[in-house]
Design a protein around this motif. Structure first.
Motif, PDB file in Angstrom:
ATOM      1  N   ALA A   1     -16.014  14.575   4.380  1.00  0.00           N
ATOM      2  CA  ALA A   1     -14.966  14.816   5.369  1.00  0.00           C
ATOM      3  C   ALA A   1     -15.350  16.015   6.220  1.00  0.00           C
ATOM      4  O   ALA A   1     -16.068  16.908   5.774  1.00  0.00           O
TER       5      ALA A   1
ATOM      6  N   THR B   1     -10.717  18.403   6.142  1.00  0.00           N
ATOM      7  CA  THR B   1     -10.597  19.118   4.876  1.00  0.00           C
ATOM      8  C   THR B   1      -9.420  20.081   4.894  1.00  0.00           C
ATOM      9  O   THR B   1      -8.796  20.329   3.859  1.00  0.00           O
TER      10      THR B   1
ATOM     11  N   ASN C   1      -4.090  15.164   2.968  1.00  0.00           N
ATOM     12  CA  ASN C   1      -5.083  14.168   2.566  1.00  0.00           C
ATOM     13  C   ASN C   1      -5.301  14.155   1.057  1.00  0.00           C
ATOM     14  O   ASN C   1      -5.811  13.180   0.507  1.00  0.00           O
TER      15      ASN C   1
ATOM     16  N   GLN D   1     -10.564  15.554  -1.048  1.00  0.00           N
ATOM     17  CA  GLN D   1     -11.010  14.645   0.020  1.00  0.00           C
ATOM     18  C   GLN D   1     -11.248  13.277  -0.632  1.00  0.00           C
ATOM     19  O   GLN D   1     -12.386  12.915  -0.951  1.00  0.00           O
TER      20      GLN D   1
END
Length: 696
Positions: free
Chosen positions: A258, A263, A268, A305
Motif C-alpha cells: 500500500a 497506509t 483500512n 494493510q
C-alpha cells in the motif's frame, strides 16, 4: 522510534493531556538546580535574518537567509539546522555520560554496566574484524537450509520484530516481510492488540521501485549494484544472478504494498481472527508463521494493510523458494552491515548514506555507538540524562506552557462558527482528558533480563531487538498504559499518541533555541510553544480527529462538521502541493496533510496563548522588533534547515512532513503575521483574507 506516533520533527535532519500532567520528579530523577535567571534574552538569531528579502515574498528566506548563505552541512550529515544543533548538544551530553560510566567501573548486572559494555563492544573494531561474518552465519545457514514453504514460514515468523509504526511515515517499513506493533485496540480501550504491517523492502519505500522519475531509476540501478557487491563481499557464489533475483522479488513486493497515503488511512485496518489469515491471505502457512513468532495464542491480529498483506502472502507461494532464500541471506547481512567488518559497513554506507541521502562521509564511530546504545538501552541512559541535565524548574515551566496552550484550545473551539454544539463538547472533552508527559516518564524500563557482552557488538544488537519484541508481546492481553512513553528523554523530538490521547515532550528538545528559561516569552511561545501546539493539534488533524477522548476509533463528528473540515483540509492540500522543493518534484499535499494541519493550528494556538500571557499589556520592543515579530521569527527559525538534494528528494517522497523551509511559510495563513510584517497583495506569500486556510 517506538510508538503509535505522530512525531513533530523531520528526523532526517538527525541522520535520522486539560492535561493530567505528570507528577513532580521523584528524588531519583531530580535534575540540577537552575541558575538565577538573567535578564530575558531576545531568543532570536538577528544575524541570521536576510533583510534584503521581503517577508511577504519568502518568510523563510527573510528569517534564515543570511544563516543559510554561510551554513555548511557537515560531511557526515544529510542536512543541518536547528534540529541538528540541539541534537549535537544532546549527543555530546550522552557521550560525557557514557565516558563517565565507563570510567566508574560499574557493578556487574547494573544498567550502567550494560551501557558501558554495549558501547565498548560497538567500539571494538578489531574484534569485529576478527569475527568476520560469524555473527550472522547462523541466520545465513538457517536461510540456506529451508527445504519447503512450511520451513520458509517458520523462518519468516521467527524473524518477526516490533520494528514498525502504523502512523509514523518514517517508520512504516521493515526489511522483514512483515512487522509487528502492539498498542491499544482501535475499538476497545481496555485491551492491547497486535497490528501486522507490510514489509520486505531494502529501499525506504515502494516508490523507489515503481516511480518513473529518472532520479529514482538511477537509484534502482545503484541498489542492484550494491546488492551484488554485498553478496560478493560475503563470498556468495553467483552474486550477480542472485542480486537480480532478489531485486525482482522486492519489485513484486513493492507492487503489492500500500502507498503511504493509503497506509495513513486507519479505516483500512481489519481485525482478523487467527484462522481468517489462511482464508483472507492465502499462500503463507500462517499457522507455522504465528507459532514461530510466538503469536499463536492470540484471539485476533489487526492487518493494517489487509490487501497488501494478502498479496505478500500470495508471493510466498508463487515465487521460487530459492529467491526467498537468497532474499533472506541478503537481508541477514544487510541488516547488520554496520556491525560487520569495515568492508561491509563501507558498502552499506555508500548506498544508504551517499546514494540515498547524498552524505559524503560516515559519522565517526563513537557517534554511531552512542546512537546504538540509545536505541538498545534508551531508558537506562535517559534516567541518567535527566538527573544531570534537566532541572526540575524547566519541567515546571514547560508544564505551565502546556497548560496555557491547552487552556486556549477550548476557547478556539467555542468560537468556531461551523462546528455543531455537540461536536464542540466532544472536542473539548478530548482536550480535557489529554495526558501530557514533560521531560521523562514516571516509570522506567527494566533491562535486567537483557544480556550485554563487551565483546559481541552484533549479538548485543540482536538480543536488544529480541528483548524489545518480547516486551511488546508481553503487553498483549493487558490493559493499555496511557502513561507509557514512546520516546526516550534524550530524543530531540515530540509526539502525539492518538490511541493514548497523550503527548510526550522529551527533555532533549526542551533546550535553546526551542526553549530557553531565560528568553523572552515571544521566542519561547513561537518556538517550543508552536511545537506544543502542534502536538495538541494532532489530536484534531485528519487522523487524530478520528479518535475520541478514550483513544477509540470513533466518528464523533456530525456529517456537516466533517464536510467542512474536509473542505478546509483540501485547501491546505492544494497550498502545499503547489510547493516545488526540487525541479519537477512537488510536495504531496495529502501525504503531509496531518503535519500541515498541526503546524497551522499549533501556530495559531501558540500565538493566542502568547498574547494572553501578556496580561493585556503591550509587549516590549527589543532590538527594534515587536513581540509579534519576534514570535513569528522564532517560529520560522525553528524550522531553519539546509538539506542535500538527495536527502530532500527522499524526504518529499517518503516522509509525512514537508521540508522545513515550507513549514516556515505556514505564517501566510495567520492574520497577525500580515499585521506584523506588512505583507501586501502581489507578494509571493500573500493570501487574501478569504483565501487563508482556517481549520481550528
Amino acid at each position: 522510534m517506538r510508538g503509535f506516533l505522530r512525531p513533530t520533527l523531520l528526523t532526517m535532519a538527525l541522520g535520522a493531556c486539560v492535561a493530567c500532567t505528570p507528577s513532580s520528579a521523584p528524588s531519583s530523577a531530580a535534575g540540577p538546580t537552575a541558575a538565577t535567571p538573567a535578564a530575558p534574552a531576545i531568543g532570536i538569531d538577528l544575524a541570521g535574518i536576510d533583510k534584503t528579502v521581503a517577508p511577504g515574498d519568502d518568510f523563510d528566506a527573510y528569517a534564515n537567509g543570511a544563516w543559510r548563505r554561510t551554513a555548511v552541512i557537515p560531511a557526515d550529515r544529510a542536512s543541518t539546522g536547528i534540529f541538528l544543533q540541539v541534537f549535537q548538544a544532546a549527543e555530546q551530553r550522552n557521550a560525557d555520560l557514557v565516558k563517565a560510566i565507563a570510567a566508574s567501573n560499574p557493578a556487574a548486572g547494573s544498567d550502567e554496566r550494560r551501557i558501558a559494555d554495549y558501547y565498548a563492544a560497538y567500539m571494538d573494531e578489531a574484534a569485529i574484524e576478527r569475527a568476520g561474518l560469524k555473527p550472522v552465519q547462523g541466520e545465513i545457514d538457517q536461510a540456506n537450509a529451508i527445504a519447503d514453504k512450511v520451513a520458509l514460514a517458520r523462518v519468516l515468523g521467527a524473524g518477526l520484530r516490533a520494528d514498525v509504526d502504523p502512523l509514523n511515515a518514517t517508520n512504516y517499513y521493515t526489511d522483514r516481510l512483515f512487522g509487528l506493533f502492539v498498542t491499544q485496540d482501535l475499538q476497545d480501550p481496555a485491551r492491547n492488540t497486535a497490528y501486522l504491517l507490510q514489509g520486505g523492502l531494502g529501499m525506504p519505500n515502494r516508490d523507489y521501485y515503481l516511480s518513473a522519475d529518472k532520479e529514482m531509476a538511477a537509484i534502482r540501478d545503484k541498489y542492484k549494484t550494491y546488492v551484488a557487491a554485498l553478496l560478493t563481499q560475503a563470498g556468495i557464489a553467483d552474486a550477480d544472478a542472485k542480486a537480480a533475483s532478489i531485486y525482482a522479488l522486492e519489485e513484486k513486493i513493492a507492487k503489492a504494498q500500500a502507498s503511504i497515503v493509503d497506509t495513513e488511512n486507519v479505516h483500512n485496518a481489519r481485525a482478523w481472527r487467527m484462522d481468517d489469515f489462511a482464508k483472507k491471505a492465502p499462500g503463507l502457512d500462517w499457522a507455522a508463521y504465528f507459532q514461530a513468532a510466538g503469536l499463536d495464542g492470540q484471539p485476533s491480529i489487526t492487518a493494517w494493510q489487509p490487501d497488501a498483506i494478502a498479496q505478500l502472502s500470495a508471493l510466498t507461494a508463487s515465487q521460487p523458494l530459492q529467491a526467498w532464500k537468497d532474499w533472506l541471506v541478503f537481508h541477514a547481512i544487510n541488516r547488520h552491515a554496520g556491525l560487520l567488518p569495515k568492508a561491509y559497513a563501507d558498502l552499506a554506507f555508500g548506498f544508504y548514506g551517499t546514494t540515498l541521502s547524498g552524505t559524503p562521509q560516515q559519522r565517526e564511530r563513537w557517534k554511531r555507538a552512542l546512537g546504538a546504545v540509545n536505541n538498545a538501552l534508551g531508558d537506562a541512559v535517559g534516567k541518567l540524562y535527566v538527573q544531570k541535565y534537566f532541572p526540575a524548574s524547566s519541567r515546571t515551566q514547560v508544564q505551565q506552557l502546556v497548560a496555557n496552550l491547552l487552556a486556549v484550545f477550548p476557547e478556539r473551539i467555542d468560537k468556531l462558527d461551523w462546528m455543531d454544539a455537540a461536536t464542540k463538547a466532544k472536542a473539548k472533552a478530548k482536550v480535557a482528558s489529554m495526558q501530557v508527559g514533560v521531560g521523562y516518564p514516571d516509570t522506567w524500563r527494566d533491562y535486567s533480563s537483557l544480556e550485554i557482552k563487551a565483546d559481541d557488538a552484533l549479538g548485543n544488537a540482536e538480543r536488544a531487538e529480541l528483548a524489545e519484541y518480547r516486551h511488546q508481546l508481553a503487553k498483549l492481553g493487558q490493559t493499555p498504559d496511557h502513561g507509557e512513553w514512546w520516546m526516550t528523554p534524550q530524543t530531540v523530538n515530540a509526539v502525539n499518541l492518538p490511541l493514548q490521547n497523550a503527548l510526550n515532550f522529551p527533555a532533549a528538545i526542551l533546550e535553546p533555541p526551542f526553549f530557553d528559561p531565560n528568553a523572552d516569552a515571544a521566542a519561547n511561545y513561537g518556538s517550543i510553544g508552536a511545537v506544543i501546539g502542534h502536538e495538541i493539534s494532532h489530536s484534531f488533524d485528519n487522523l487524530g480527529s478520528e479518535f475520541d477522548a478514550q483513544g477509540r476509533l470513533h466518528n464523533w463528528w456530525t456529517p456537516e462538521d466533517a464536510a467542512h473540515f474536509k473542505a478546509a483540509s483540501q485547501e491546505l492540500v492544494a497550498q502545499y502541493a503547489a510547493y516545488e522543493p526540487l525541479p519537477g518534484l512537488h510536495i504531496n499535499g495529502e501525504q503531509t496533510l496531518g503535519e500541515n494541519i498541526a503546524d497551522l493550528a499549533g501556530l495559531e494556538v501558540a500565538y493566542q496563548a502568547y498574547r494572553k500571557s501578556l496580561g493585556g499589556q503591550p509587549a516590549p520592543v527589543i532590538d527594534g522588533l515587536t513581540g509579534d515579530q519576534r514570535f513569528f521569527l522564532a517560529f520560522a527559525q525553528s524550522w531553519r534547515s539546509k538539506t542535500r538534494d538527495a536527502a530532500l528528494r527522499a524526504q518529499v517522497i517518503g516522509d509525512g512532513h514537508a521540508p522545513g523551509r515550507f513549514r516556515a511559510q505556514t505564517v501566510r495563513n495567520i492574520d497577525a503575521w500580515y499585521d506584523a510584517f506588512g505583507a501586501q497583495p502581489g507578494q509571493a506569500l500573500y493570501l487574501a483574507p478569504e483565501a487563508r486556510v482556517r481549520i481550528w
